[in-house]
Design an enzyme around this catalytic site. Structure first.
Site, PDB file in Angstrom:
ATOM      1  N   SER B  45     -26.439   0.968  15.641  1.00 46.74           N
ATOM      2  CA  SER B  45     -25.621  -0.312  15.959  1.00 46.74           C
ATOM      3  C   SER B  45     -25.876  -0.123  17.683  1.00 46.74           C
ATOM      4  O   SER B  45     -25.034   0.777  17.947  1.00 46.74           O
ATOM      5  CB  SER B  45     -25.152  -0.629  14.716  1.00 46.74           C
ATOM      6  N   GLU B  46     -25.631  -0.560  18.347  1.00 42.11           N
ATOM      7  CA  GLU B  46     -25.737  -0.424  19.304  1.00 42.11           C
ATOM      8  C   GLU B  46     -24.007  -0.050  20.366  1.00 42.11           C
ATOM      9  O   GLU B  46     -23.781   0.181  21.100  1.00 42.11           O
ATOM     10  CB  GLU B  46     -26.482  -1.288  20.794  1.00 42.11           C
ATOM     11  N   ASN B  47     -23.191  -0.659  19.499  1.00 36.30           N
ATOM     12  CA  ASN B  47     -21.788  -0.962  19.670  1.00 36.30           C
ATOM     13  C   ASN B  47     -21.478   0.966  19.523  1.00 36.30           C
ATOM     14  O   ASN B  47     -19.902   0.745  19.915  1.00 36.30           O
ATOM     15  CB  ASN B  47     -21.246  -1.446  19.385  1.00 36.30           C
TER      16      ASN B  47
END
Lengths: 231, 219
Positions: B45-47
């Site tokens: 998840s790119e966060n």
């Protein structure tokens, strides 16, 4: 080496209208809630805010937008805010949208003392307009400049009086890279501890990057998209 | 013809054991529900998370644990959390094996448009431009035609681009298609009950049909 200030008001005492601020957080997760409230109270205006998102109506940077304190937002995604949309469409607010990885890495570059980065994000799109392109090993990259912010304001889980910070879960997000990037960095933490209480091997942001630190209070930690499954 | 769940099921068959996978918002998120048994994958998840788990049980939500769609999630054993710069660092350095995302338009040379419609409120590109510029293996999950009945598989995109020459495969409610390096949509499979003719009529870009086109097999 004591960097402790008593509260958010003292931490932001010399933030003036027209300055450029970095604000940590992703959506509503890992936001410096106490400092945002203090900025709203202080009423400084014409701010340029570098933050991945622009909050929602009534929370996060949305609170500063409502008071018309923001001149320009530099973000990657700004979707969830009716007041933001109104100000954007009426021309009251300037917005620069940049790819999320570019945003993070321009912070990182500032914290690492590098003037620019090269990234493929945005090649062949309107993001590339007017920017220098360099070809390395047969692939094009955009040159993007390190950010230059007067203040970085971040939120950590724990910090010690020397400014060393530890984040919790995905509330880490942009906070460490922004902490490294401010000319002056303010950290608000849920729990302020004495030197030695944090394991040096587990520090995420070394205190050298942090100029002021205080223990925040009354964290709301609002959830933007509460999603659950049934037991 | 496939529904959204069907598209997700078909895409899940593309996931190989040992993959690190980034799933976009919408249909791509559903793919996580259909990863075949015995296939070990880690979701990015790119966060700032590797090892994203399912949504939490009611009452167990944690405001500090969200995905890139800002939804509350859980973390699996063996997860790792990191900052946003490192997250896009691993994307740029091609450590993430597969990226699955939605699109408004894809062109026959692999350009993708999925972030901006002129005249409408622009929300931003988020991490999409970073993902498509760097990922080597991009599958687009989308409807073959838009709500006005116009093809979304085009000779050239009409909307502002997110990235160029990047899409490798497309799965729609009608078909599975490869985007060839030299240009063109190569038809690989038909959705159950869909004819080649229907796919041809729904595809505005160059469609390449070689031999018999099999019907897709869903798990």
């Amino acid at each position: 080496m004591n960097k402790v200030v008593s509260n958010a008001d003292e931490a932001i005492r010399d933030i003036k209208s027209g300055m450029t601020l970095m604000l940590g957080g992703f959506g509503l997760c890992g936001l410096p809630e106490n400092c945002i409230a203090a900025l709203v109270k202080k009423g400084v205006k014409e701010l340029t805010c570098i933050s991945n998102n622009a909050g929602v109506d009534g929370f996060g940077i949305g609170l500063m937008l409502k008071q018309r304190q923001v001149k320009k937002m530099i973000s990657s995604y700004v979707g969830e805010n009716a007041e933001f949309e109104r100000q954007l469409l009426s021309g009251e607010l300037e917005v620069e949208l940049i790819p999320q990885g570019t945003l993070a890495t321009r912070c990182m570059a500032a914290g690492y003392g590098m003037p620019a980065i090269f990234t493929p994000a945005g090649i062949g799109t309107e993001v590339a307009q007017g920017k220098e392109i360099r070809n390395f090993h047969g692939k094009d990259y955009l040159m993007e400049l390190a950010f230059d912010a007067d203040f970085a304001i971040v939120k950590a889980w724990k910090g010690d009086t020397m400014g060393n910070l530890v984040y919790r879960h995905t509330a880490r997000n942009f906070n460490p890279v922004m902490a490294m990037a401010g000319k002056i960095t303010i950290a608000e933490v849920e729990e302020l501890v004495e030197p030695g209480e944090l394991d040096p091997d587990h520090i995420h942001t070394p205190g050298i990057y942090v100029h002021r630190i205080f223990q925040g209070s009354n964290y709301e930690k609002r959830i933007e998209q509460r999603t659950v499954r049934k037991k | 013809m496939l529904d959204k769940e069907g598209i997700a099921k078909r895409i899940a068959k593309e996931i190989k054991d040992g993959y690190y996978v980034n799933l976009g918002i919408g249909i791509p998120t559903l793919v996580a529900n259909y990863i075949p048994e015995g296939i070990d994958v880690v979701l990015q998840s790119e966060n700032g998370l590797l090892g994203m788990g399912p949504f939490p049980f009611e009452g167990e939500e944690d405001a500090d644990m969200i995905n890139a769609g800002k939804q509350t999630i859980t973390i699996l054993p063996g997860s790792a959390v990191f900052d946003s710069a490192m997250s896009f660092g691993m994307i740029r350095a091609k450590k993430v094996n597969l990226t699955i995302l939605g699109a408004m338009e894809v062109s026959e040379n692999g350009d993708i448009a999925n972030w901006k419609i002129p005249g409408k409120m622009v929300k931003g590109m988020g991490g999409a431009m970073d993902l498509v510029a760097s990922a080597e293996n991009i599958i687009v999950a989308m409807q073959h035609v838009n709500k006005a009945g116009e093809s979304k598989l085009l000779p050239e995109c009409s909307l502002p681009l997110t990235g160029v020459h990047c899409v490798k495969k497309i799965v729609t409610e009608l078909a599975v298609l490869d985007v060839l390096p030299e240009g063109g949509f190569k038809l690989l499979e038909r959705a159950p009950g869909v004819s080649v003719e229907e796919i041809r009529n729904a595809t505005a870009g160059k469609l390449i049909i070689e031999g018999d086109i099999p019907e897709m097999i869903l798990i």
